[in-house]
Design a protein around this motif. Structure first.
Motif, mmCIF file in Angstrom:
data_model
loop_
_atom_site.group_PDB
_atom_site.id
_atom_site.type_symbol
_atom_site.label_atom_id
_atom_site.label_comp_id
_atom_site.label_asym_id
_atom_site.label_seq_id
_atom_site.Cartn_x
_atom_site.Cartn_y
_atom_site.Cartn_z
ATOM 1 N N ASN A 35 0.744 -1.346 -0.144
ATOM 2 C CA ASN A 35 0.149 0.098 -0.007
ATOM 3 C C ASN A 35 0.800 1.350 0.198
ATOM 4 N N TRP A 36 1.798 1.120 0.597
ATOM 5 C CA TRP A 36 2.792 2.364 0.684
ATOM 6 C C TRP A 36 4.146 2.119 0.003
ATOM 7 N N TYR A 37 4.165 1.412 -0.745
ATOM 8 C CA TYR A 37 5.403 0.970 -1.715
ATOM 9 C C TYR A 37 6.256 2.245 -2.538
ATOM 10 N N GLU A 38 7.595 2.222 -2.071
ATOM 11 C CA GLU A 38 8.551 3.292 -2.696
ATOM 12 C C GLU A 38 9.724 2.450 -3.626
ATOM 13 N N SER A 39 10.328 1.324 -2.942
ATOM 14 C CA SER A 39 11.186 0.767 -3.722
ATOM 15 C C SER A 39 11.675 -0.453 -3.169
ATOM 16 N N GLY A 40 12.398 -1.251 -3.506
ATOM 17 C CA GLY A 40 13.014 -2.741 -3.175
ATOM 18 C C GLY A 40 12.032 -3.962 -3.766
ATOM 19 N N PRO A 41 12.562 -4.990 -3.248
ATOM 20 C CA PRO A 41 11.777 -6.147 -3.355
ATOM 21 C C PRO A 41 10.508 -6.201 -2.716
ATOM 22 N N ARG A 42 9.480 -7.139 -3.541
ATOM 23 C CA ARG A 42 8.133 -7.476 -2.691
ATOM 24 C C ARG A 42 8.005 -8.661 -2.469
ATOM 25 N N GLN A 197 7.829 -1.772 2.140
ATOM 26 C CA GLN A 197 7.793 -2.993 1.502
ATOM 27 C C GLN A 197 6.936 -3.932 2.502
ATOM 28 N N GLU A 198 6.259 -3.512 3.606
ATOM 29 C CA GLU A 198 4.988 -3.956 4.301
ATOM 30 C C GLU A 198 3.931 -4.044 3.661
ATOM 31 N N ALA A 199 3.326 -5.228 3.821
ATOM 32 C CA ALA A 199 1.979 -5.625 2.756
ATOM 33 C C ALA A 199 0.807 -5.711 3.581
ATOM 34 N N SER A 200 -0.250 -5.848 2.900
ATOM 35 C CA SER A 200 -1.496 -6.492 3.457
ATOM 36 C C SER A 200 -2.268 -7.533 2.277
ATOM 37 N N TRP A 201 -3.348 -8.027 3.014
ATOM 38 C CA TRP A 201 -4.127 -8.786 1.743
ATOM 39 C C TRP A 201 -5.173 -7.989 1.258
ATOM 40 N N ASN A 202 -5.984 -7.384 2.008
ATOM 41 C CA ASN A 202 -6.980 -6.424 1.617
ATOM 42 C C ASN A 202 -6.298 -5.096 1.514
ATOM 43 N N PRO A 203 -6.439 -4.153 0.399
ATOM 44 C CA PRO A 203 -5.867 -2.962 0.295
ATOM 45 C C PRO A 203 -6.254 -2.339 1.397
ATOM 46 N N ILE A 204 -5.432 -1.010 1.818
ATOM 47 C CA ILE A 204 -5.470 -0.181 3.036
ATOM 48 C C ILE A 204 -5.452 1.055 2.043
ATOM 49 N N GLY A 205 -6.415 2.024 2.099
ATOM 50 C CA GLY A 205 -6.529 3.061 1.534
ATOM 51 C C GLY A 205 -6.038 4.469 2.144
ATOM 52 N N THR A 206 -5.272 4.276 3.323
ATOM 53 C CA THR A 206 -4.694 5.340 3.859
ATOM 54 C C THR A 206 -3.468 5.979 3.461
ATOM 55 N N ALA A 207 -3.311 7.289 3.601
ATOM 56 C CA ALA A 207 -1.860 8.272 3.224
ATOM 57 C C ALA A 207 -0.864 7.757 3.971
ATOM 58 N N GLU A 208 -1.094 7.605 5.289
ATOM 59 C CA GLU A 208 -0.079 7.058 6.332
ATOM 60 C C GLU A 208 -0.235 5.535 6.444
ATOM 61 N N LYS A 209 0.937 4.956 6.654
ATOM 62 C CA LYS A 209 1.005 3.606 6.851
ATOM 63 C C LYS A 209 0.123 3.279 8.273
ATOM 64 N N GLN A 210 -0.823 2.603 8.102
ATOM 65 C CA GLN A 210 -1.749 2.371 9.159
ATOM 66 C C GLN A 210 -2.301 1.071 9.076
ATOM 67 N N PHE A 211 -1.585 -0.136 9.778
ATOM 68 C CA PHE A 211 -2.715 -1.519 9.610
ATOM 69 C C PHE A 211 -3.602 -1.459 10.340
ATOM 70 N N HIS A 212 -3.772 -0.640 11.527
ATOM 71 C CA HIS A 212 -4.921 -0.536 12.336
ATOM 72 C C HIS A 212 -6.011 0.251 11.983
ATOM 73 N N SER A 213 -6.482 -0.437 10.900
ATOM 74 C CA SER A 213 -7.511 0.259 9.985
ATOM 75 C C SER A 213 -8.521 -0.640 9.661
ATOM 76 N N PRO A 214 -9.514 -0.949 10.622
ATOM 77 C CA PRO A 214 -10.843 -1.964 10.536
ATOM 78 C C PRO A 214 -11.538 -1.600 9.467
ATOM 79 N N GLY A 215 -11.706 -0.421 9.181
ATOM 80 C CA GLY A 215 -12.383 0.105 7.930
ATOM 81 C C GLY A 215 -12.083 -0.535 6.554
ATOM 82 N N HIS A 216 -10.769 -1.163 6.442
ATOM 83 C CA HIS A 216 -10.234 -1.519 5.550
ATOM 84 C C HIS A 216 -10.039 -2.925 5.569
#
Length: 223
Positions: A35-42, A197-216
């Protein structure tokens, strides 16, 4: 929004990294939303889920060229290690609280019962007790108690079994899902070389990295 179906197991589920026996019937969820990818391996991470009358089991297969596992205490900062996560709202119709499970390669985990907005306020979570944590069974490829990165690192796996009785005691909900039941949930991969390079299964549509997003969170259906 993605949907994942947790298959019903027709035999005892082994906690292993091999895709064999009941695991062959499990659908695969790829943790591939960077969701917040910039560079490096995935790095590739997948998860499979199965359930029966008594428990929910998950199997994570993790590509990792720098396996780090230094946290040894229950409810410690496992997210600072190589880490996989399972967040779930088991009663989305009437209770907004969600389960937060985070585990490192040596099987050390944090488990919390979260209030929505916790990451903003810094309050409103209950951590699992040592006594209740003993009911959660974790198996991994890394014997521990710790693990330092090696030049030969390629991958690791983790499998976990959550008894519904233990989840019910922890959350205060009557959790015994059956065919047709639905949870909201997400799976995450953290503890990689860079936060982008951190990732999720369901996309998270927040500008800031935030896995604690139950709405997503996505939908998890029980077969």
């Amino acid at each position: 929004m993605k949907t994942y179906t947790i298959a019903r197991a027709d035999a005892d589920v082994p906690l292993t990294g091999d895709v064999e026996g009941p695991w062959t019937a499990a659908d695969v969820a790829s943790i591939d939303e960077f969701n917040w990818y910039e560079s490096g391996p995935r790095p590739e991470t997948t998860v499979r889920g199965l359930y029966d009358d008594t428990s929910l089991s998950l199997q994570f297969l993790v590509e990792d060229d720098e396996i780090a596992s230094r946290t040894t205490e229950l409810n410690g900062p496992t997210y600072e290690d190589s880490c996989v996560e399972f967040f779930a709202t088991p009663d989305p119709g009437s209770n907004a609280r969600y389960l937060n499970f985070e585990a490192n390669p040596c099987g050390v985990f944090k488990m919390a019962w979260m209030e929505p907005g916790w990451s903003v306020r810094g309050i409103g979570r209950d951590l699992v007790s040592p006594e209740l944590a003993e009911a959660i069974t974790v198996a991994t490829s890394e014997p521990g108690p710790t693990r330092e990165p090696s030049a030969d690192d390629e991958s690791w796996w983790l499998a976990v079994r959550f008894p519904f009785e233990a989840l019910s005691a922890f959350t205060g909900l009557d959790l015994a899902p059956g065919s047709g039941d639905r949870w909201r949930a997400n799976f995450h991969r953290t503890g990689v070389a860079s936060r982008s390079q951190e990732a999720s299964w369901n996309p998270i549509g927040t500008a800031e990295k935030q896995f604690h997003s139950p709405g997503h969170f996505g939908w998890v259906d029980f077969e």
